[in-house]
Design an enzyme around this catalytic site. Structure first.
Site, PDB file in Angstrom:
ATOM      1  N   GLU A   1      -7.341  17.381  51.320  1.00 45.78           N
ATOM      2  CA  GLU A   1      -8.027  18.686  50.574  1.00 45.78           C
ATOM      3  C   GLU A   1      -7.378  18.835  49.483  1.00 45.78           C
ATOM      4  O   GLU A   1      -6.309  19.276  49.558  1.00 45.78           O
ATOM      5  CB  GLU A   1      -8.207  19.839  51.511  1.00 45.78           C
ATOM      6  CG  GLU A   1      -9.454  19.398  52.615  1.00 45.78           C
ATOM      7  CD  GLU A   1      -9.570  20.801  53.565  1.00 45.78           C
ATOM      8  OE1 GLU A   1      -9.796  21.906  52.835  1.00 45.78           O
ATOM      9  OE2 GLU A   1     -10.059  20.774  54.568  1.00 45.78           O
TER      10      GLU A   1
ATOM     11  N   GLU B   1      -6.494  21.807  59.828  1.00 50.62           N
ATOM     12  CA  GLU B   1      -5.537  22.752  59.815  1.00 50.62           C
ATOM     13  C   GLU B   1      -5.085  23.540  61.096  1.00 50.62           C
ATOM     14  O   GLU B   1      -5.686  24.703  61.315  1.00 50.62           O
ATOM     15  CB  GLU B   1      -6.057  23.903  58.718  1.00 50.62           C
ATOM     16  CG  GLU B   1      -6.362  23.229  57.280  1.00 50.62           C
ATOM     17  CD  GLU B   1      -7.054  24.133  56.256  1.00 50.62           C
ATOM     18  OE1 GLU B   1      -7.574  25.080  56.656  1.00 50.62           O
ATOM     19  OE2 GLU B   1      -6.623  23.715  55.205  1.00 50.62           O
TER      20      GLU B   1
HETATM   21  C1  BG6 Z   1      -9.447  24.666  53.899  1.00 54.91           C
HETATM   22  C2  BG6 Z   1     -10.673  24.174  54.774  1.00 54.91           C
HETATM   23  O1  BG6 Z   1      -8.717  25.652  54.696  1.00 54.91           O
HETATM   24  O2  BG6 Z   1      -9.811  25.490  52.950  1.00 54.91           O
HETATM   25  C3  BG6 Z   1     -11.938  24.259  54.329  1.00 54.91           C
HETATM   26  O3  BG6 Z   1     -10.252  23.317  55.725  1.00 54.91           O
HETATM   27  C4  BG6 Z   1     -12.219  25.437  53.109  1.00 54.91           C
HETATM   28  O4  BG6 Z   1     -12.855  24.291  55.111  1.00 54.91           O
HETATM   29  C5  BG6 Z   1     -11.090  25.208  52.075  1.00 54.91           C
HETATM   30  O5  BG6 Z   1     -13.487  25.210  52.457  1.00 54.91           O
HETATM   31  C6  BG6 Z   1     -11.038  26.195  50.900  1.00 54.91           C
HETATM   32  O6  BG6 Z   1     -11.263  27.245  51.413  1.00 54.91           O
HETATM   33  P1  BG6 Z   1     -12.497  28.273  51.193  1.00 54.91           P
HETATM   34  O7  BG6 Z   1     -12.292  29.528  51.993  1.00 54.91           O
HETATM   35  O8  BG6 Z   1     -12.444  28.603  49.694  1.00 54.91           O
HETATM   36  O9  BG6 Z   1     -13.754  27.609  51.563  1.00 54.91           O
END
Ligand code: BG6
Length: 477
Positions: A374, A181
């Site tokens: 993701e 990201e």
């Molecule tokens: C993404 C990241 O931005 O979102 C992850 O690459 C992160 O590392 C995921 O865990 C979810 O966000 P959060 O803040 O709920 O962990």
């Protein structure tokens, strides 16, 4: 989905959020290990407050230091993922496990050995590794000495690290994501770029400068990686999610367009090998002071990515005049609450159709294979008698995967795979809490890092297993 496609069904984690054991076997801390368990986490860290954050004293909990103990549980975890049926697994290498301060000539053998063993385990279980070189991590010494990615010298340190692992793991890793990201350096600068702000300094320019250095590093990694092994494939990785206009008032539509192109700036450069035209005006408008050398243009032009990977959690919403409209948190920043999206279990607004829209948008813009690396829902889970009845996660998976498959089948999207985020519960980036859970595998651990770290299968485990087994068909039942 067509059977002949080599679709990668899998899960994803990051080193910083999973491994724990932050000083084991010669590792030294990274920026992520200094993020406390409170709302200072997401704020820009200023140099004059850095001492308290970087001092590492008292009883404060630093979730990055504990992860979910993947460092000791990886064999069991990969075993569970095999049972789940995945054929791919995304993890990141912790830079400071390989080069503890970032400046060593010689790598830390124990660090390399850990990833070597992990790769051996994945090979045994026939899982394709997808590897991120920097998932929100930079050795803390490079933060203290160079202010992280603000300094051009950091490019050389990163290149040395990247070449070391790409050489060592040659032919064992094909898919590389140099940065997680990259657009996050504009939202969470300490996490995304290891940079400390300074009162009275031009911090916005610093963020864009750090981003430019990461873009150069990304291009030079691609150049080196293709020399090491021409079969290596490199991906851009962006925090995606279509930005909607709050209304069809052209002013709102224009505001959405502007926000969108800021969000896509880094992936535009990674794909097209040059900054988009609007950026020259943006630099003037924001009075950005950037050092972009002539040779940089050539480096960026010659070394573009092979695929575009992205995270998708939600869409965003914007208006020309935002005051008086409710806001809601999303991945790394806040956005306008979209009144058309029902309240889900998570604070972040669920928008499964938004995933299909985003896939179409990215393919129309980039004409590159896409890869969802993701996607998932972070919520509180109730754990009782060894079970978690997470029907909301099943609902989330069904909706998002259905839209993904429709995008492939009906819109002609070329998609490499789907990796569910946080497949094994891990502490969240934004909250630092493991009680914001993403996994289909539950980890017995609380926000104070108490618990056995034992793993349990949630109800969603069986559902994701069926999805994979049916190559997606089950979501339409
Ligand atoms: C993404 C990241 O931005 O979102 C992850 O690459 C992160 O590392 C995921 O865990 C979810 O966000 P959060 O803040 O709920 O962990």
């Amino acid at each position: 989905m067509k059977k002949e496609t080599q679709f990668l069904w899998g899960g994803a984690i990051s080193a910083a959020q999973s491994e724990g054991n932050y000083l084991a076997d010669g590792r030294q801390p990274s920026n992520f290990d200094y993020l406390p368990l409170d709302d200072r986490r997401l704020k820009a860290v200023y140099k004059n407050q850095a001492d308290s954050i970087l001092a590492s004293i008292g009883d404060e909990i630093y979730p990055g230091r504990n992860g979910n103990d993947f460092y000791h549980h990886y064999r069991e975890d990969i075993g569970l993922l095999k049972e789940l049926g995945v054929n791919s697994f995304r993890f990141s290498i912790s830079w400071s496990r390989i080069f503890p301060t970032g400046e060593e000539e010689q790598p830390n053998e124990a660090g390399l050995k850990f990833y070597e063993d992990l790769l051996t385990e994945l090979e045994k279980q026939q899982m394709e590794p997808i590897v991120t070189l920097s998932h929100f991590e930079i050795p803390i010494q490079l933060v203290k000495k160079y202010n992280g990615w603000e300094d051009r010298k950091v490019i050389d340190f990163f290149l040395h690290y990247g070449k070391t692992v790409m050489t060592r793991f040659k032919e064992r890793i094909k898919y590389w994501i140099p940065f997680n990201e990259m657009n996050m350096v504009l939202h969470i600068p300490f996490i995304g770029g290891g940079i400390l702000f300074e009162e009275g300094k031009d911090n916005l320019s610093m963020q864009y400068q750090a981003g430019h250095h990461q873009l150069l590093a990304n291009a030079l990694i691609i150049q080196a990686g293709k020399e090491i092994d021409p079969a290596n494939q490199f991906g851009a990785m962006l925090a995606a999610g279509k930005t909607y206009a709050y209304t069809c008032d052209p002013k709102d539509v224009f505001a959405a367009l502007q926000q969108e192109r800021e969000n896509l700036l880094f992936s535009d450069v990674q794909v097209f090998g040059e900054y988009p035209k609007f950026f020259a005006h943006y630099i003037v408008e924001k009075n950005l002071k950037l050092r972009i050398d002539q040779e940089d243009d050539e480096i960026l032009k010659k070394n573009t990515v092979d695929f575009v990977s992205f995270s998708y959690y939600s869409s965003a919403c914007t208006a020309a005049e935002e005051s008086g409209i409710d806001r809601v948190a999303t991945n790394g920043y806040t956005t306008l609450r979209n009144p058309y999206l029902p309240k889900g279990k998570s604070v972040w607004q669920d928008d499964p159709l938004g995933l299909r829209i985003t896939l179409n948008q990215l393919q129309d813009r980039y004409h590159k294979p896409l890869f969802i690396v993701e996607n998932g829902i972070g919520t509180q889970d109730e754990f009782a008698d060894g079970k978690v009845q997470d029907d909301y996660r099943i609902h989330y998976l069904r909706g998002h995967i259905k839209n993904m498959l429709l995008a492939v089948e009906e819109d002609g999207i070329e998609l490499m795979g789907y990796l569910m985020w946080g497949i094994i519960d891990l502490p969240s980036v934004s909250e630092g809490k493991i009680s914001k859970r993403y996994g289909v595998i539950y980890v017995d651990q609380d926000d104070q890092n108490k618990g056995t770290h034992q793993r349990y299968k949630k109800d969603s485990f069986a559902f994701y297993q069926k999805i994979i087994l049916s190559n997606g068909a089950v979501v339409f039942e």
